[in-house]
Design an enzyme around this catalytic site. Structure first.
Site, PDB file in Angstrom:
ATOM      1  N   CYS A 334       0.799  -1.241   0.000  1.00 21.41           N
ATOM      2  CA  CYS A 334       0.000   0.000   0.000  1.00 21.41           C
ATOM      3  C   CYS A 334       0.827   1.284   0.000  1.00 21.41           C
ATOM      4  O   CYS A 334       0.617   2.159  -0.863  1.00 21.41           O
ATOM      5  CB  CYS A 334      -0.972   0.017   1.167  1.00 21.41           C
ATOM      6  N   ARG A 363       6.643 -11.441   5.619  1.00 20.43           N
ATOM      7  CA  ARG A 363       6.137 -11.253   6.976  1.00 20.43           C
ATOM      8  C   ARG A 363       6.750 -12.319   7.873  1.00 20.43           C
ATOM      9  O   ARG A 363       6.738 -13.507   7.534  1.00 20.43           O
ATOM     10  CB  ARG A 363       4.605 -11.340   7.012  1.00 20.43           C
ATOM     11  N   GLN A 381       1.356 -11.140  -3.464  1.00 23.52           N
ATOM     12  CA  GLN A 381      -0.046 -10.733  -3.452  1.00 23.52           C
ATOM     13  C   GLN A 381      -0.472 -10.272  -4.843  1.00 23.52           C
ATOM     14  O   GLN A 381       0.291  -9.598  -5.536  1.00 23.52           O
ATOM     15  CB  GLN A 381      -0.265  -9.573  -2.488  1.00 23.52           C
ATOM     16  N   ASP A 383      -2.140  -7.791  -5.645  1.00 24.33           N
ATOM     17  CA  ASP A 383      -2.573  -6.612  -4.914  1.00 24.33           C
ATOM     18  C   ASP A 383      -2.915  -5.479  -5.879  1.00 24.33           C
ATOM     19  O   ASP A 383      -2.292  -5.340  -6.935  1.00 24.33           O
ATOM     20  CB  ASP A 383      -1.433  -6.174  -3.990  1.00 24.33           C
ATOM     21  N   HIS A 385      -4.655  -1.161  -5.786  1.00 23.95           N
ATOM     22  CA  HIS A 385      -5.248  -0.036  -5.063  1.00 23.95           C
ATOM     23  C   HIS A 385      -5.901   0.895  -6.066  1.00 23.95           C
ATOM     24  O   HIS A 385      -5.320   1.207  -7.106  1.00 23.95           O
ATOM     25  CB  HIS A 385      -4.183   0.688  -4.243  1.00 23.95           C
ATOM     26  N   LYS A 465     -13.744  -3.536   5.760  1.00 21.99           N
ATOM     27  CA  LYS A 465     -13.451  -4.357   4.580  1.00 21.99           C
ATOM     28  C   LYS A 465     -14.503  -5.435   4.372  1.00 21.99           C
ATOM     29  O   LYS A 465     -15.237  -5.826   5.296  1.00 21.99           O
ATOM     30  CB  LYS A 465     -12.067  -5.007   4.702  1.00 21.99           C
ATOM     31  N   HIS A 511      -8.362  -0.655  -1.186  1.00 25.70           N
ATOM     32  CA  HIS A 511      -7.393  -1.752  -1.203  1.00 25.70           C
ATOM     33  C   HIS A 511      -8.149  -3.001  -1.634  1.00 25.70           C
ATOM     34  O   HIS A 511      -9.207  -3.298  -1.079  1.00 25.70           O
ATOM     35  CB  HIS A 511      -6.823  -2.004   0.188  1.00 25.70           C
TER      36      HIS A 511
END
Length: 640
Positions: A334, A363, A381, A383, A385, A465, A511
């Site tokens: 992000c 992580r 991910q 991912d 945005h 979310k 997100h």
């Protein structure tokens, strides 16, 4: 006087404190016999716990889903009682109900074995038949400490000392068994019934910390009837057969090793699946998203500005630069996407901007939490945005939900549940900001025609979310996709756009992820299909097997033709019997096997055998190649 309001709004008045058991009996003898616990002012209570103030209550029976957790908690206590009767040198620690069952952690010098589970389970049935009364007791903190010191129960002593001063210390007693416990429980061991099973042994650490004492954990499950128990045990058996770790090794897809804990070594076949999924997702996003790539290592100052440092620093891998600055491997994408957005002034005419990345994240998950390729430390991910204006939130959310549903369908997942996760206890942003974000997300899901269940307090720290939960072939749920509405991060990281009036405003940041992580998604797919991947994902789609050496040139010709069409194929020219070759490739989940003998070579035909069938189909090479193209295509590229 205590006034009790029932679900139908009827009221009952009592001159003194009253128990739920008494109220159930006053309603009907049938309800009293079926009652397990009650719901008092929204909290589950034991039936014999006195209600001292005006309250709204519901009597709960096995028809209420909340009670299944209660009887599983009963089962944990009954298991602990059985263990102490059979193995009195054991110390009990913690035993909760969990999703699909229960467990109890025990401290014992000698290890339990599988035959011990049979003995423990038999004793549990005996305890159920004893119909022992289960009662709640309130103790003083001093009495509890004295009790556990006297019995040298160091684990329970630690738990008592951890209870906040303003909390009541409660115990539950059944027969000769006494346990520190918040409850609730049913009124008797008999309420559990006999539809339970101890399922496995595992190691654990006291309070989940690897620095603490090693314990032994016994898992079990319990249901209200034998049918549900049987169905669950069948699912567990199927899950073991489908375990992606086992199949990953058997099918030569990937491996894991101690020198890179939580990271995947992809083999050729596994990497082929990975690349095919990545290519599919890239095609799906290509028309509406701009793909970007952000750095792996970022200075802590950015994580502090975004708020991730306080929330995630214990899960970040750290390094020091030459200037002694602390750097972190990114745990998410992000903040990096916000930095790209900030390059150059944005106008309202530029929005929405949809930014996607196959972002490699790290992580530092506890080693005990790692699970094959489904829970790892290094993952990618899918991912993205979306930077947009308030007025665009609904339309962007609707588009995303439509895209997600189509993608899940293409991978073979038709059943989908959605959870709405609202503000967590620890969060960034003012309550007014959260009110606005939750309202925006609510309006968006209404527009998308999505039915949600509330998942209270589980939102991200910067916004509410949606969690998208798919159901696999054996009925298990997997939470994969997410959609979050964020008014906080763009403000914290000073992202702006110029609106129609020439004023600077912060964009809203959506997100979203669809697969979650590619590693976990592949693990789910392996288990969904028992290793027999859909044809378009199969690492090897066709294998061409010769019966005799004289057909090798024709085999090469077929291979060349399939290569032209982009079909992933291999040849098998080994000096082995054709039956052996077929069994070998079937065990490797190759979807299509072509058998080539002298007759096939002479007639320019192929004998086609599909995985899972014994019959062969005889086609000309031209017919086969024409038919196979669409079958091997990814769903988004199929020629209709």
């Amino acid at each position: 006087m205590v006034t009790i309001t029932l679900p139908n709004k009827d009221k009952k008045k009592y001159s003194k404190p009253v128990t739920s058991a008494k109220i159930a009996h006053d309603i009907s003898k049938k309800l009293a016999s079926e009652a397990l616990v009650s719901l008092v002012n929204g909290e589950i209570w034991d039936l014999d716990r006195p209600i001292e103030i005006d309250s709204t209550i519901s009597i709960l029976t096995k028809k209420n889903k909340e009670t299944l957790d209660v009887i599983r908690h009963d089962a944990a206590h009954i298991m602990a009682e059985a263990v102490l009767e059979l193995f009195p040198e054991t110390q009990v620690t913690i035993g909760p109900s969990i999703e699909n069952g229960f467990y109890y952690d025990f401290y014992r010098e000698k290890k339990f074995n599988l035959s011990d589970l049979e003995v423990i389970e038999k004793r549990m049935h005996e305890i159920v038949d004893r119909d022992e009364l289960i009662s709640r007791e309130i103790w003083s903190r001093e009495k509890a400490i004295s009790f556990f010191k006297k019995n040298n129960e160091k684990f329970k002593l630690e738990l008592v000392n951890a209870i906040p001063e303003n909390e009541v210390v409660t115990f539950y007693r059944q027969g000769n068994f006494l346990d520190l416990c918040r409850g609730p429980h049913t009124s008797s061991t008999k309420k559990l019934g006999h539809s339970f099973k101890l399922t496995k042994l595992a190691g654990s650490y006291w309070r989940g910390d690897s620095k603490n004492q090693v314990l032994q954990r016994i898992y079990g499950t319990a249901f209200f009837n034998d049918k549900d128990l049987k169905n669950y045990l069948f699912m567990i058996e199927e899950a073991e057969k489908r375990d992606h770790r086992k199949l990953g090794k058997e099918l030569n897809l990937f491996h894991l090793q101690e020198e890179a804990v939580g990271s995947v070594f992809w083999h050729k076949k596994g990497w082929s699946i990975y690349l095919e999924i990545e290519a599919y997702m890239r095609r799906r996003l290509n028309e509406t998203y701009e793909e970007v790539k952000t750095p792996q290592v970022i200075d802590r100052s950015l994580w502090e500005k975004s708020g991730h440092w306080d929330k995630f620093k214990e899960h970040m891998f750290m390094a020091k630069g030459d200037d002694e600055k602390i750097l972190a491997l990114k745990p998410m994408n992000c903040p990096g996407h916000v930095q790209i957005y900030k390059q150059g002034l944005k106008s309202y005419k530029d929005l929405p901007i949809r930014m996607a990345e196959f972002g490699s994240c790290h992580r530092n998950e506890p080693s005990g939490a790692l699970h094959g390729i489904m829970r790892v430390r290094q993952f990618t991910q899918d991912d993205a945005h979306i930077f947009c204006m308030n007025s665009q939130i609904t339309s962007e959310c609707v588009k995303f939900c439509e895209l997600l549903q189509q993608i899940y369908k293409d991978f073979g997942f038709a059943e989908l549940k959605v959870k709405f996760s609202d503000r967590p206890l620890i969060r960034a942003g003012e309550d007014s900001t959260w009110d606005k974000a939750e309202k925006a997300l609510t309006l968006a899901i209404e527009a998308a025609g999505i039915t949600c269940t509330l998942n209270p307090g589980e939102g991200a720290f910067y916004g509410p979310k949606l969690e998208f939960v798919l159901t696999d072939a054996i009925g298990r749920d997997w939470q994969c996709g997410t959609l979050q509405v964020d008014f906080v991060l763009p403000e914290r990281l000073a992202a702006y756009y110029v609106d129609v009036d020439g004023d600077k405003k912060h964009p809203v940041m959506l997100h979203r992820a669809i697969l979650g992580s590619l590693e976990r998604w592949i693990g789910i797919l392996i288990e969904q299909y028992s290793g027999r991947m859909p044809l378009w994902l199969s690492p090897t789609q066709v294998v061409i097997c010769s019966i005799v050496d004289s057909t090798n040139d024709y085999v090469a010709e077929i291979k060349k033709e399939l290569d032209k069409l982009g079909i992933r194929s291999e040849v098998d020219l080994r000096n082995e019997k054709i039956g052996y070759k077929i069994r070998d490739h079937s065990s490797q989940a190759i979807p299509i096997i072509l058998v080539i003998g002298k007759q096939e070579k002479e007639n320019k035909t192929v004998a086609v055998r599909y995985l899972g069938t014994k019959n062969q189909e005889f086609l000309s090479l031209k017919e086969f190649t024409q038919n196979i193209v669409n079958k091997c295509m990814p769903p988004d590229l199929i020629q209709h």
